[in-house]
Design a protein around this motif. Sequence first.
Motif, PDB file in Angstrom:
ATOM      1  N   UNK A   8       0.848  -1.176   0.000  1.00 18.25           N
ATOM      2  CA  UNK A   8       0.000   0.000   0.000  1.00 18.25           C
ATOM      3  C   UNK A   8       0.891   1.235   0.000  1.00 18.25           C
ATOM      4  N   UNK A   9       0.443   2.232  -0.732  1.00 18.12           N
ATOM      5  CA  UNK A   9       1.216   3.468  -0.898  1.00 18.12           C
ATOM      6  C   UNK A   9       1.598   4.051   0.467  1.00 18.12           C
ATOM      7  N   UNK A  39      -2.386  -2.457  -3.634  1.00 18.99           N
ATOM      8  CA  UNK A  39      -3.582  -3.263  -3.345  1.00 18.99           C
ATOM      9  C   UNK A  39      -4.879  -2.489  -3.578  1.00 18.99           C
ATOM     10  N   UNK A  40      -4.856  -1.211  -3.374  1.00 16.40           N
ATOM     11  CA  UNK A  40      -6.079  -0.419  -3.577  1.00 16.40           C
ATOM     12  C   UNK A  40      -6.388  -0.269  -5.066  1.00 16.40           C
ATOM     13  N   UNK A  43      -7.736  -3.872  -6.277  1.00 16.77           N
ATOM     14  CA  UNK A  43      -8.426  -4.438  -5.113  1.00 16.77           C
ATOM     15  C   UNK A  43      -9.060  -5.799  -5.414  1.00 16.77           C
ATOM     16  N   UNK A  46      -6.489  -8.468  -5.594  1.00 18.12           N
ATOM     17  CA  UNK A  46      -5.961  -8.760  -4.256  1.00 18.12           C
ATOM     18  C   UNK A  46      -6.949  -9.633  -3.474  1.00 18.12           C
TER      19      UNK A  46
END
Lengths: 90, 138
Positions: A8-9, A39-40, A43, A46
């Motif tokens: 994740x950022x 992941x966002x 999504x 994931x």
Amino acid sequence: MNVELFYTEGCSRCAAAREGLKAAALEAVPDTTWREIDAIKELDYAVELGVLTLPAVAINGALVFSSLPTPAQLARELQQRLDLERPDGD
Amino acid sequence: MLTIGKIAADVGISTNALRFYEREGLIHPVSKSDSGYRLYDDAAAVRLHFIRHAQHCGFTLLEIRELLALREQDSACCSDVRRLVVEKKLQLEAKIKAMKAMSKALDILIADCPDAGWPANECPILGAFDQVNGGQKP
């Protein structure tokens, strides 16, 4: 071998570990395809793989490490898979 | 200072819920009145609002404790909080996916039942549950 690191950022743990893991993977299996996935942004993919915690590592489209492996653990996993893929099993 | 009844009413929770949060270590009274009643300050009210909002977003009390700890931790930054929120979203999406699959399975069972007024022991839905493979078609 296809290795995907879900992150994740802004995750400091992910950023610190990325280069070491990538280097270990490429050293263990030089023709590894390395992909880093926010992941966002992906999504659905994931979730499809069962990623619930970050960072996580998938190999060949299956979640293998739900927490960050050490470079040695990742290299060992890739090496074992490579050995199994060889037709003579050596 | 706020009594347990006053702070619970202000935040919109029951006094039982507040006592539960207290037992879980999420909130503490700052003092007690002469007659032994718990007294809370404004910071406790803010903390309770935090707990309620986080619960509405699906966080468990254990996870809320982690979020609260991050806020008080000097070395923590916003990205640490964001990671927890992204993980929560992944977990919720996984649950939604599982529930959609359950709903789809129910659709199949409903479609398989002709609503013919048969006795319950001949009901195809109950029969499907009896099947070794869980009623799923191979």
